[in-house]
Write a protein that holds these residues in place. Structure first.
Motif, PDB file in Angstrom:
ATOM      1  N   GLY A   1       0.941   4.066  -2.915  1.00  0.00           N
ATOM      2  CA  GLY A   1       0.770   5.480  -2.625  1.00  0.00           C
ATOM      3  C   GLY A   1       1.865   6.339  -3.234  1.00  0.00           C
ATOM      4  N   THR A   2       3.077   5.778  -3.307  1.00  0.00           N
ATOM      5  CA  THR A   2       4.202   6.521  -3.878  1.00  0.00           C
ATOM      6  C   THR A   2       4.212   6.459  -5.400  1.00  0.00           C
ATOM      7  OG1 THR A   2       5.513   6.011  -1.899  1.00  0.00           O
ATOM      8  CG2 THR A   2       6.716   6.769  -3.840  1.00  0.00           C
TER       9      THR A   2
ATOM     10  N   ARG B   1       0.839  -1.208   0.000  1.00  0.00           N
ATOM     11  CA  ARG B   1       0.000   0.000   0.000  1.00  0.00           C
ATOM     12  C   ARG B   1       0.870   1.253   0.000  1.00  0.00           C
ATOM     13  NH1 ARG B   1      -2.845   0.855   4.247  1.00  0.00           N
ATOM     14  NH2 ARG B   1      -2.043  -0.824   5.557  1.00  0.00           N
TER      15      ARG B   1
ATOM     16  N   PRO C   1       1.409   5.623  -7.783  1.00  0.00           N
ATOM     17  CA  PRO C   1       0.027   5.263  -8.171  1.00  0.00           C
ATOM     18  C   PRO C   1      -0.108   4.938  -9.649  1.00  0.00           C
ATOM     19  CG  PRO C   1       0.229   7.631  -7.827  1.00  0.00           C
ATOM     20  CD  PRO C   1       1.506   7.023  -7.355  1.00  0.00           C
TER      21      PRO C   1
END
Length: 320
Positions: free
Chosen positions: A109-110, A105, A112
């Motif tokens: 998030g870093t 995750r 996408p």
């Protein structure tokens, strides 16, 4: 059906002349004629009529043309689905509530823009086989399990040492402790029904028990983490180990907030030494997926030192 003959047929239909189709396909006009003839033999019909104006589609050729175009589109999609630069990165995280899930995750998030497929494979042998076959690109595991070295074509890197905490209900005699040593846990019942013989986590906890004289019970059916937390919350004599990054995250030492069952679960640091669970990433040495290199770089940047002073892992964990 030979797709080269289908592609040649479409090229002739679009160009209207065998010579122009040959130039477009970078082959000889004779090769174009042979391919079209082979396709006509396979289908049992004439596809073109030669006229002074060029090659004209017959009625059968007109009927076949839209299907030929669709065959080529399907072929292109099939090839694109397995090209590493275009398909999602497929990663095994073992379980949805483990530390690996949190790591992925964080990666998503870093980055996408990286397409991901997350799968959960229980057994390490199945995970390694899936990596070797190309079914998945990587897997999070504890390696190497004693007596079961990885194949030479499988690479691994240690990406996270996850400290274990003791989880108790509010009535447990250690519930108010700010921390607890492994020596203080001797004689206490630690219940972990998710331990399955033959798995890497079973090997880990077997060594933990042998080294520090703990009592870990794996009896009873495993109904999942929610049921485990409910039972620990309601049973003063039971406790369990929970990884620091294992979900759901709970407040430490009975701090404000309650567990998912509505009970005052207490998460207590374990010390002297702190047992850490080693997570590693496995992948095939020849895997060219560009996002795999991005994932490895991301995990390396986020990783902390391994085998820090005051921590414990089994002797078989690599590196030490």
């Amino acid at each position: 059906m030979d797709l080269d003959t289908v592609r040649t047929f479409v090229a002739v239909a679009d160009a209207g002349r065998f010579q122009e189709a040959a130039a477009e396909l970078a082959v000889t006009q004779q090769a174009v004629s042979k391919r079209v003839a082979a396709l006509e033999r396979g289908l049992g019909v004439r596809l073109f009529t030669r006229t002074p104006r060029g090659a004209e589609l017959t009625i059968d050729g007109q009927a076949f043309l839209p299907h030929a175009r669709e065959l080529l589109r399907v072929s292109e999609r099939a090839v694109a689905s397995v090209r590493t630069a275009r398909r999602p990165l497929r990663v095994d995280i073992i379980a949805s509530r483990g530390a690996a899930s949190g790591l992925m995750r964080g990666f998503h998030g870093t980055y996408p823009e990286v397409d991901l497929d997350v799968v959960m494979l229980f057994d390490i042998d199945k995970a390694v086989a899936a990596i070797r076959s190309g079914e998945i690109d990587a897997s999070f595991r504890a390696v190497a399990v004693p007596g079961r070295p990885l194949p030479e074509d499988i690479a691994s890197v240690r990406v996270l040492d996850e400290p274990l905490h003791l989880l108790t209900g509010p009535a447990h005699e250690l519930a108010e402790a700010p921390s607890v040593t492994l020596a203080e846990l001797v004689g206490h019942r630690i219940w972990m029904p998710g331990i399955v013989p033959g798995t890497e986590w079973a090997a880990y906890y077997d060594d933990l028990v042998a080294e520090f004289g703990l009592t870990i019970e794996a009896t009873g059916p495993n109904f999942g983490s929610d049921a485990l937390l409910d039972t620990v919350a309601d049973t003063p004599a039971l406790a369990t180990f929970l990884g620091e990054r294992t979900l759901p995250r709970l407040p430490r030492n009975g701090a404000p907030g309650v567990g998912p069952a509505g009970h005052g679960l207490c998460l207590i640091p374990v010390t002297d030494p702190t047992p850490v669970y080693p997570h590693s990433l496995l992948w095939h040495r020849d895997n060219p997926h560009p996002a795999l290199a991005t994932l490895r770089t991301h995990l390396a940047a986020a990783a902390t030192g391994h085998d820090a002073a005051g921590t414990w892992t089994p002797d078989w964990v690599i590196p030490r």
